[in-house]
Design an enzyme around this catalytic site. Structure first.
Site: not given
Ligand code: GAR
Length: 201
Positions: A18-20, A109, A111, A152, A181
């Protein structure tokens, strides 16, 4: 930045740390942002993203383990919260086509690589960074793209390249990618929300 008249309601859908989501929520705390995070949707009540939502006072909706039910669940949640943009971040399941249609294609999304490289089914999170490391790449990146019924493969909205020369572990690469990100995703979401708002006027 242009002042928005009313904020676009967005939902964030994810299963990870959940950092994003945290960065997107934090960025919306200023007055000149065109979106608000109305709900977090997740696959597990104990996921990091669920914790982030609860910690920020944002409703958290948990999808059932039976993926056949997820399409109807997500569309109901989208209607309940008047969602106009669905933001995926670390969602590990295939998004049902019915959801994309219901939201008129307004699903994006993020990636953690330069798609189409290091994408597709099974390529997520640290696995992506490990593959990049194993291949001896000196650059990687972030891709934000439209979501379609294929993993993707939707049209790319933006890509940012990241220098990883000298980084020795997948964790280090992940850290550098995530910091990009966290500034890129809120910015792109805001631009999309402004565009959605303008299309109504
Ligand atoms: C992120 O780095 C995102 O780019 C990746 O999952 C992470 C989620 O991090 N997504 C994928 O790999 C999709 N194929 P978060 O939960 O800390 O936001």
């Amino acid at each position: 930045m242009k002042q928005a008249t009313s904020r676009i309601h967005i939902a964030i859908l994810g299963s990870g740390k959940g950092s994003n989501a945290h960065a997107i929520i934090n960025a919306a705390k200023t007055n000149d942002v065109a979106y608000e995070v109305s709900v977090i949707i997740t696959t597990r009540p104990d996921s990091g993203i669920a914790e982030v939502g609860r910690g920020q006072g944002i409703p958290v909706e948990v999808l059932s383990a039976d993926t056949a039910e997820n399409g109807d669940q997500i569309t109901r949640i989208a209607d309940d919260y008047s969602i106009e943009l669905l933001v995926l971040s670390g969602f590990m399941r295939m998004l049902p086509t019915s959801v994309i249609q219901h939201l008129h294609g307004q699903v994006i999304n993020i990636h953690p690589a330069l798609l189409p490289a290091y994408g597709g089914k099974g390529m997520y999170g640290r696995k992506v960074h490990q593959a990049v490391l194993n291949a001896g790449e000196t650059v990687t990146g972030v891709t934000i793209h439209w979501v379609t019924e294929e993993y993707d493969a939707g049209a790319i909205i933006v890509q940012e390249t990241i220098d990883i020369l000298g980084l020795r572990t997948a964790e280090e690469i992940e850290g550098r990618v995530k910091s990009v990100e966290h500034s890129l995703y809120p910015r792109v979401i805001n631009e999309m929300a402004l565009r959605l708002e303008e299309s109504k006027n």
